[in-house]
Write a protein that holds these residues in place. Structure first.
Motif, short mmCIF file in Angstrom:
data_model
loop_
_atom_site.label_atom_id
_atom_site.label_comp_id
_atom_site.label_asym_id
_atom_site.label_seq_id
_atom_site.Cartn_x
_atom_site.Cartn_y
_atom_site.Cartn_z
N TYR A 358 -0.07 7.88 7.34
CA TYR A 358 -1.68 7.91 7.15
C TYR A 358 -2.25 6.62 6.24
CZ TYR A 358 -0.97 9.98 2.41
OH TYR A 358 -0.53 9.99 1.11
N GLY A 359 -1.19 6.18 5.43
CA GLY A 359 -1.57 5.13 4.47
C GLY A 359 -0.57 3.89 4.33
N PHE A 360 -1.03 2.72 4.16
CA PHE A 360 -0.09 1.32 4.00
C PHE A 360 -0.63 0.87 2.73
CE2 PHE A 360 0.08 -3.14 4.63
CZ PHE A 360 1.54 -3.17 4.80
N GLU A 361 0.60 0.80 1.86
CA GLU A 361 0.25 0.20 0.36
C GLU A 361 1.63 -0.79 0.15
OE1 GLU A 361 0.41 3.18 -2.57
OE2 GLU A 361 -0.32 1.73 -4.06
N SER A 362 0.97 -2.03 -0.53
CA SER A 362 1.80 -2.73 -0.99
C SER A 362 2.18 -2.68 -2.54
CB SER A 362 1.43 -4.37 -0.63
OG SER A 362 0.08 -4.54 -1.30
N ASN A 363 3.18 -3.55 -2.87
CA ASN A 363 3.38 -3.90 -4.25
C ASN A 363 4.05 -5.24 -4.41
OD1 ASN A 363 4.06 -3.96 -7.01
ND2 ASN A 363 4.91 -1.76 -6.80
N VAL A 364 2.97 -6.10 -4.10
CA VAL A 364 3.14 -7.51 -4.25
C VAL A 364 2.39 -8.66 -5.10
CG1 VAL A 364 3.86 -7.24 -1.61
CG2 VAL A 364 1.46 -8.02 -2.39
N SER A 365 2.70 -9.78 -5.26
CA SER A 365 2.00 -10.67 -5.64
C SER A 365 0.60 -10.93 -5.13
CB SER A 365 2.84 -11.98 -5.88
OG SER A 365 2.81 -12.79 -4.65
N ALA A 366 -0.33 -11.43 -5.98
CA ALA A 366 -1.63 -11.76 -5.32
C ALA A 366 -1.61 -12.61 -4.23
CB ALA A 366 -2.62 -12.20 -6.58
N PRO A 381 -5.39 0.33 14.18
CA PRO A 381 -5.31 1.13 15.41
C PRO A 381 -4.38 2.34 15.29
CG PRO A 381 -5.19 -1.24 15.71
CD PRO A 381 -5.02 -0.99 14.33
N LEU A 382 -3.41 2.52 14.50
CA LEU A 382 -2.58 3.45 14.58
C LEU A 382 -3.17 4.68 13.58
CD1 LEU A 382 0.84 1.54 14.25
CD2 LEU A 382 0.21 2.97 16.48
N ASN A 383 -4.46 4.57 13.17
CA ASN A 383 -4.90 5.46 11.81
C ASN A 383 -4.40 5.44 10.59
OD1 ASN A 383 -7.08 6.39 13.74
ND2 ASN A 383 -5.61 7.75 14.70
N VAL A 384 -3.79 4.28 10.46
CA VAL A 384 -3.24 4.20 9.36
C VAL A 384 -4.12 3.34 8.28
CG1 VAL A 384 -1.53 2.99 7.92
CG2 VAL A 384 -0.84 3.69 10.06
N LYS A 385 -4.56 3.87 7.17
CA LYS A 385 -5.68 3.06 6.29
C LYS A 385 -4.69 2.24 5.00
CE LYS A 385 -9.00 6.97 6.21
NZ LYS A 385 -9.47 8.10 5.33
N TYR A 386 -5.62 1.31 4.83
CA TYR A 386 -5.02 0.50 3.92
C TYR A 386 -5.20 0.89 2.50
CZ TYR A 386 -4.66 -3.88 1.35
OH TYR A 386 -4.24 -5.08 0.48
N ILE A 387 -4.31 1.15 1.89
CA ILE A 387 -4.36 1.72 0.24
C ILE A 387 -4.40 0.31 -0.72
CG2 ILE A 387 -3.49 3.07 -1.60
CD1 ILE A 387 -2.84 5.20 0.77
N ARG A 388 -5.33 -0.02 -1.05
CA ARG A 388 -5.43 -1.33 -2.05
C ARG A 388 -4.94 -1.34 -3.34
NH1 ARG A 388 -9.35 -4.83 0.85
NH2 ARG A 388 -10.05 -3.48 2.66
N LYS A 389 -4.48 0.00 -3.87
CA LYS A 389 -3.97 -0.28 -5.01
C LYS A 389 -2.63 -1.19 -5.51
CE LYS A 389 -3.28 4.32 -5.05
NZ LYS A 389 -2.81 5.70 -5.72
N ASN A 390 -2.05 -1.65 -4.34
CA ASN A 390 -0.93 -2.54 -4.74
C ASN A 390 0.01 -2.01 -5.51
OD1 ASN A 390 0.57 -4.88 -3.82
ND2 ASN A 390 -0.61 -6.11 -5.74
#
Lengths: 462, 462
Positions: A358-366, A381-390
């Motif tokens: 349901y969610g996609f989240e990174s932990n990366v440099s700016a 399109p796969l109903n995966v939300k972008y979780i911006r918390k990084n």
């Protein structure tokens, strides 16, 4: 101020320009093609069915674990991976042989329980003793010295159900150290309510630990309906006696293997996206959700990408060994590759079942966030939300990586609401996996992996 | 023409006049009072909790079965029943001691199965043999003579889920006679998919039979996920070998007791409404749904009535013995009372779990239908629909009554959609009962029982 700028830029410039910078229209078209292929393919299901049916449980060090290592290499080769290899990992080899238990007073009735991983045995003839009831580990720790002498300690702490599995951490404390704390007070065995949200009569196993200088006592978990039964007996003022027979064995150091398959990158083959799961499982179920699904869907995701193209960077699928006994495969992998961990441009492990991502989240440099946002767009399109918390933490096998490097970590968050109904129990079997949801997972991993491997910018950690 | 008249009369005359004939306004008020008390009381829950927690499984002939007989008498007395007594019933005493099984090829993995009731043992060291797969009992029957020599037969017939449990009958055929048919073809053991709608790893036990002149072979049922696993292995062309160890004992004739409590009627004390359930259970679970619920809710229903009044006729709660092994308590009861069965003015057994009562149906003479309709009216506030077919079959313990008399039988139809997820498995435990639904059941039984006992007309069968 910096933040405001980023936000403004995100709206006004990045969304219209990065696309062209990071991915050509042709690349985006290829991503769509891979996504479509994955969402319509039963490849991950076929792999999962094969692993869980033809091999079944895969406790590290067992014959089935060896078979799984052979199976994984054969699968990688059959799928056409460019490179397939294994790397050894050692672990404390533990086996479960027998477990049985009954409530003896006030009436005899079977008690469904299981030994925690690493538990010692009872004497061959078992033990029989009064049970002392605690609601929490803290209550047990606060009990007077010697107060459990000759008794069986029981902790009834209930795990909370949540989409992100946040009830697991608090509940697992009693699994990690309950037997030690009980032994300190004189207990001769330890029982706990299962770290599980199940309403069925399955006991939940999992890692447990002893402490030097503290007597090792048998450590067990009781199925939740049985924990309810014990709690009712105590509530009604009964003296509860339990008979317990656990037979296990510590077989010293064992060796298993991480199994690795790679599709080589075309421009920067030394750089790679690391995806995977763990190949081992507990011995009770067939390890379909934990973690056959992670194995199957990451293998299939890489294959779907290769059917369309080889990206700039390599796609490496690592099937970790002996995760359940303490991340031993992961520790070995990241130790062995410690000088080249900079080559990892993205790492994500699938080890939380097979419900939808349901969610996609990174932990990366700016610097890498523009690429991340492009990936997020193709996951939408796969109903995966972008979780911006990084602040993604990745799966358990990425802990050794995360603890020692600033590698770029990703999480494809799965819905874990029902995961702990099955996790580490005999009921973790193939029928608990929904084929449609497995396809969505596979497609999400394929999109993420392909784009991270094929972006213009090398993603770096923070 | 007769039918048209009835219909016209139903609309024009009965509904306005029978009320006054059969029940006074005061009686209807008393019924409402009982219904309200039952729907708001936790009495049936308390009884059920006590039986399933303090005693647990109650296989006929066991120590727990004896305790249950004591418990039931004590409960009846504590509830203030006017008469409490026991009546003996004999049955074939069978015990389960051990059961374990594994798939051996292509990989070793545990197989969750259970011995069917009455199954003989394997040799002490177990047996190991190839498995032959059948989709249905008919397929097995059609297999060539001698074709199962030295093999284990497996039937994979799937039970259908339905509100009225109509999938049970077709599925149970393979339980009743599968072992006999397999032995005729030379099989050395028999396994079947569980007669169950569960997706969990619980095997379903239940009665099975042997035939004189046919070798008795161990008879078992496999949990549904394990049956799926076997089916997949066969589908994929594997030769499947299974290891099986079943230890049971035939202990000859046992004796247990029907436990009976009665509130005496004020005008016709010899006439009675018979309600009840069966006190015994299988040994795997704690018999909460099957049939602790029936025991608890009929005891509580009678008590709620007695709190308001003693009806004209007696209210008799019969807790039948040894139902699971073949209706032995029921056979004994109806045999013992065969000369006075005319005294039964209504009979209903609750033995289908504890989900809501959705329908009320009679099987009575035409004369009695006006009373039935009045009862149905008072059940309507509980969302119980009147099913006018007048073909009620009652619970299993009423079969001996129904087969030999024209006694007035009633059914309070329960929603059985989920019943066979738990029935005869280890997972039949108290937590599967919804307290609110149990209250609705109790209230429905209280209303029905009170009105049948207090009607002006004596209800008769057809």
């Amino acid at each position: 101020m910096k933040k405001l700028f980023s936000t403004l830029c995100l709206v006004s410039c990045i969304s219209s320009t990065v696309h062209a910078q990071e991915f050509s229209p042709e690349q985006i078209q290829q991503v769509a093609q891979v996504r479509e292929a994955a969402i319509n393919s039963d490849l991950s299901w076929q792999i999962l069915e094969s692993l869980t049916t033809e091999i079944g449980p895969r406790l590290p060090g067992t014959e089935n674990d060896k078979k799984a290592v052979e199976w994984a290499q054969a699968q990688f080769k059959a799928l056409g991976f460019d490179q397939v290899w294994i790397e050894p990992a050692t672990f404390p080899h533990w086996r479960r042989y027998h477990e049985s238990a009954s409530i003896i007073t006030p009436s005899e009735q079977p008690l469904h329980l299981t030994a925690l991983g690493n538990s010692v045995s009872t004497p061959k003839s078992g033990i029989q003793a009064d049970v002392v009831f605690f609601e929490t580990l803290d209550e047990l720790i606060a009990s007077p010295e010697g107060s459990l002498k000759g008794k069986i300690a029981f902790i009834n702490y209930r795990m909370n159900r949540h989409i992100d599995g946040n009830g697991y951490g608090p509940a697992v404390k009693a699994r990690n150290s309950g037997a030690v704390e009980a032994a300190k007070k004189g207990a001769i065995a330890y029982m706990m309510r299962s770290v599980s949200t199940s309403h069925h009569r399955f006991a939940h196993t999992g890692g447990s630990h002893y402490k030097t200088g503290v007597t090792k006592i048998p450590a067990t978990a009781v199925a939740n309906p049985d924990a309810d039964q014990l709690a009712r007996l105590f509530k009604n003022g009964h003296k509860v006696q339990v008979k317990l027979n656990i037979q296990t064995e510590d077989l010293g150091e064992g060796t298993s293997y991480n199994v690795i398959g790679q599709f080589n990158g075309t421009q920067y083959p030394e750089q790679y996206v690391l995806i995977g799961g763990h190949l081992d499982s507990w011995d009770l179920g067939t390890g379909a959700l934990d973690d056959g699904a992670g194995v199957a869907l990451t293998m299939a995701a890489a294959k779907h990408i290769s059917d369309v193209k080889r990206p700039k960077r390599s796609v490496r699928v690592v099937l970790f060994a002996a995760e359940e006994l303490g991340l031993w495969g992961a520790k070995a992998y990241f130790k062995r590759h410690e000088k080249t961990l900079d080559n990892i441009v993205a790492a994500a492990e699938s080890d939380f079942g097979a419900d939808v991502v349901y969610g996609f989240e990174s932990n990366v440099s700016a610097d890498a966030l523009p690429v991340v946002r492009e990936i997020a767009k193709q996951l939408a399109p796969l109903n995966v939300k972008y979780i911006r918390k990084n602040t993604a933490r990745g799966g358990p096998d990425l802990i050794p990586l995360k603890n020692t490097t600033s590698a770029p970590i990703f999480a494809l968050h799965q819905d874990g609401t029902d995961y702990f109904d099955y996790h580490h129990t005999a009921d973790d079997t193939l029928d608990k996996v929904d084929p449609k949801k497995l396809q969505q997972n596979t497609a999400a991993y394929a999109v993420f992996t392909m784009m991270a491997a094929d972006a213009k910018t090398k993603i770096s950690g923070k």
